[in-house]
Design a protein around this motif. Structure first.
Motif, PDB file in Angstrom:
ATOM      1  N   UNK A 157       0.840  -1.190   0.000  1.00  0.00           N
ATOM      2  CA  UNK A 157       0.000   0.000   0.000  1.00  0.00           C
ATOM      3  C   UNK A 157       0.878   1.243   0.000  1.00  0.00           C
ATOM      4  N   UNK A 158       0.536   2.201  -0.848  1.00  0.00           N
ATOM      5  CA  UNK A 158       1.258   3.462  -0.896  1.00  0.00           C
ATOM      6  C   UNK A 158       2.318   3.530  -1.975  1.00  0.00           C
ATOM      7  N   UNK A 159       2.487   2.474  -2.743  1.00  0.00           N
ATOM      8  CA  UNK A 159       3.498   2.474  -3.795  1.00  0.00           C
ATOM      9  C   UNK A 159       3.128   3.488  -4.857  1.00  0.00           C
ATOM     10  N   UNK A 160       3.972   4.253  -5.396  1.00  0.00           N
ATOM     11  CA  UNK A 160       5.424   4.366  -5.296  1.00  0.00           C
ATOM     12  C   UNK A 160       5.898   5.488  -4.379  1.00  0.00           C
ATOM     13  N   UNK A 161       4.975   6.211  -3.729  1.00  0.00           N
ATOM     14  CA  UNK A 161       5.385   7.371  -2.935  1.00  0.00           C
ATOM     15  C   UNK A 161       5.585   7.040  -1.465  1.00  0.00           C
ATOM     16  N   UNK A 162       4.782   6.121  -0.941  1.00  0.00           N
ATOM     17  CA  UNK A 162       4.816   5.742   0.468  1.00  0.00           C
ATOM     18  C   UNK A 162       4.721   6.973   1.358  1.00  0.00           C
ATOM     19  N   UNK A 163       3.695   7.782   1.082  1.00  0.00           N
ATOM     20  CA  UNK A 163       3.429   8.990   1.835  1.00  0.00           C
ATOM     21  C   UNK A 163       1.948   8.976   2.189  1.00  0.00           C
ATOM     22  N   UNK A 164       1.640   9.167   3.472  1.00  0.00           N
ATOM     23  CA  UNK A 164       0.249   9.067   3.931  1.00  0.00           C
ATOM     24  C   UNK A 164      -0.630  10.155   3.332  1.00  0.00           C
ATOM     25  N   UNK A 165      -0.094  11.357   3.198  1.00  0.00           N
ATOM     26  CA  UNK A 165      -0.903  12.453   2.645  1.00  0.00           C
ATOM     27  C   UNK A 165      -1.263  12.182   1.186  1.00  0.00           C
ATOM     28  N   UNK A 166      -0.320  11.707   0.424  1.00  0.00           N
ATOM     29  CA  UNK A 166      -0.599  11.395  -0.980  1.00  0.00           C
ATOM     30  C   UNK A 166      -1.574  10.231  -1.071  1.00  0.00           C
ATOM     31  N   UNK A 167      -1.410   9.248  -0.198  1.00  0.00           N
ATOM     32  CA  UNK A 167      -2.323   8.092  -0.201  1.00  0.00           C
ATOM     33  C   UNK A 167      -3.741   8.530   0.161  1.00  0.00           C
ATOM     34  N   UNK A 168      -3.883   9.445   1.119  1.00  0.00           N
ATOM     35  CA  UNK A 168      -5.207   9.935   1.485  1.00  0.00           C
ATOM     36  C   UNK A 168      -5.824  10.726   0.328  1.00  0.00           C
ATOM     37  N   UNK A 169      -5.023  11.517  -0.364  1.00  0.00           N
ATOM     38  CA  UNK A 169      -5.512  12.250  -1.525  1.00  0.00           C
ATOM     39  C   UNK A 169      -5.955  11.302  -2.627  1.00  0.00           C
ATOM     40  N   UNK A 170      -5.186  10.240  -2.829  1.00  0.00           N
ATOM     41  CA  UNK A 170      -5.565   9.246  -3.840  1.00  0.00           C
ATOM     42  C   UNK A 170      -6.859   8.535  -3.466  1.00  0.00           C
ATOM     43  N   UNK A 171      -7.047   8.244  -2.174  1.00  0.00           N
ATOM     44  CA  UNK A 171      -8.295   7.607  -1.730  1.00  0.00           C
ATOM     45  C   UNK A 171      -9.478   8.546  -1.945  1.00  0.00           C
ATOM     46  N   UNK A 172      -9.291   9.817  -1.649  1.00  0.00           N
ATOM     47  CA  UNK A 172     -10.368  10.787  -1.877  1.00  0.00           C
ATOM     48  C   UNK A 172     -10.691  10.895  -3.362  1.00  0.00           C
ATOM     49  N   UNK A 173      -9.667  10.860  -4.182  1.00  0.00           N
ATOM     50  CA  UNK A 173      -9.881  10.952  -5.619  1.00  0.00           C
ATOM     51  C   UNK A 173     -10.610   9.717  -6.149  1.00  0.00           C
ATOM     52  N   UNK A 174     -10.189   8.536  -5.647  1.00  0.00           N
ATOM     53  CA  UNK A 174     -10.832   7.296  -6.099  1.00  0.00           C
ATOM     54  C   UNK A 174     -12.292   7.218  -5.660  1.00  0.00           C
ATOM     55  N   UNK A 175     -12.585   7.760  -4.494  1.00  0.00           N
ATOM     56  CA  UNK A 175     -13.958   7.687  -3.990  1.00  0.00           C
ATOM     57  C   UNK A 175     -14.845   8.776  -4.599  1.00  0.00           C
ATOM     58  N   UNK A 176     -14.261   9.681  -5.345  1.00  0.00           N
ATOM     59  CA  UNK A 176     -15.030  10.747  -5.968  1.00  0.00           C
ATOM     60  C   UNK A 176     -15.310  11.897  -5.012  1.00  0.00           C
ATOM     61  N   UNK A 177     -14.668  11.892  -3.887  1.00  0.00           N
ATOM     62  CA  UNK A 177     -14.870  12.907  -2.870  1.00  0.00           C
ATOM     63  C   UNK A 177     -13.986  14.119  -3.185  1.00  0.00           C
ATOM     64  N   UNK A 178     -14.607  15.284  -3.305  1.00  0.00           N
ATOM     65  CA  UNK A 178     -13.882  16.509  -3.596  1.00  0.00           C
ATOM     66  C   UNK A 178     -13.862  17.361  -2.336  1.00  0.00           C
ATOM     67  N   UNK A 179     -12.680  17.466  -1.750  1.00  0.00           N
ATOM     68  CA  UNK A 179     -12.534  18.192  -0.492  1.00  0.00           C
ATOM     69  C   UNK A 179     -12.842  19.671  -0.687  1.00  0.00           C
ATOM     70  N   UNK A 180     -12.401  20.243  -1.781  1.00  0.00           N
ATOM     71  CA  UNK A 180     -12.607  21.677  -2.012  1.00  0.00           C
ATOM     72  C   UNK A 180     -14.077  21.988  -2.264  1.00  0.00           C
ATOM     73  N   UNK A 181     -14.766  21.098  -2.938  1.00  0.00           N
ATOM     74  CA  UNK A 181     -16.202  21.271  -3.169  1.00  0.00           C
ATOM     75  C   UNK A 181     -16.954  21.231  -1.841  1.00  0.00           C
ATOM     76  N   UNK A 182     -16.555  20.306  -0.956  1.00  0.00           N
ATOM     77  CA  UNK A 182     -17.199  20.232   0.361  1.00  0.00           C
ATOM     78  C   UNK A 182     -16.950  21.498   1.163  1.00  0.00           C
ATOM     79  N   UNK A 183     -15.712  22.010   1.127  1.00  0.00           N
ATOM     80  CA  UNK A 183     -15.420  23.242   1.856  1.00  0.00           C
ATOM     81  C   UNK A 183     -16.205  24.422   1.277  1.00  0.00           C
TER      82      UNK A 183
END
Length: 172
Positions: free
Chosen positions: A128-154
């Protein structure tokens, strides 16, 4: 968010794999490129019956070894690394020289190291996290995959909060 230690270990292992690939590339380059240049020099400046040998052993075979070694490193494929050793064995058979045998030994060591490194790299690809192994990038990727737009929510939250105010900005 809790800090994940496995990301750090995997990232350091990935960096080590990349460094090993770079060293193997330089090993192939420092052996094959001067050999090809020397063979070109031999073809151009010598007279006699060695031109065919210089062309086959020095240019065709060494360029094929260099290409297969490069693809073994950067495509992470063991078949190319083994093919580079096999092609160098053909060179040893053609030339029968001690130098070709020494080069074959170097390429066998590079092949073994490449195969072991490819095993580690293939294992890292499944983590999990390949190739960056960074939690912030992984969380952003999960939000992107789920279709969740953080800026739209804000934006929606701010709009609801400011809905009681005048709507002049919406009209603009």
């Amino acid at each position: 968010m809790q800090y994940n230690v496995t990301y750090t270990k995997n990232l350091s292992l990935l960096n080590r794999c990349r460094k090993i690939y770079t060293v193997i590339f330089y090993a192939y380059a420092f052996i094959c490129v001067p050999w090809v240049l020397g063979s070109l020099w031999g073809i151009i400046f010598t007279t006699g019956h060695n031109e065919l040998y210089y062309f086959i052993d020095g240019i065709v075979i060494k360029l094929a070894v260099f290409f297969c070694g490069l693809m073994g490193c950067y495509k992470h494929d063991n078949l190319f690394a083994l093919l580079a050793v096999g092609i160098q064995m053909i060179s040893v058979v053609i030339s029968g020289s001690v130098i070709s045998g020494i080069i074959l030994t170097v390429f066998i060591v590079a092949c073994v190291i490449n195969i072991l490194t490819n095993g580690k790299y293939n294992w890292l690809e499944q983590q999990e996290g390949f190739p960056y192994f960074n939690e912030r990038i992984e969380q952003t990727n999960e939000n992107f995959r789920s279709g969740k737009d953080v800026y739209k929510e804000q934006y929606d939250k701010l709009r609801e909060k400011n809905s009681s105010l005048s709507s002049e900005m919406d009209e603009l």
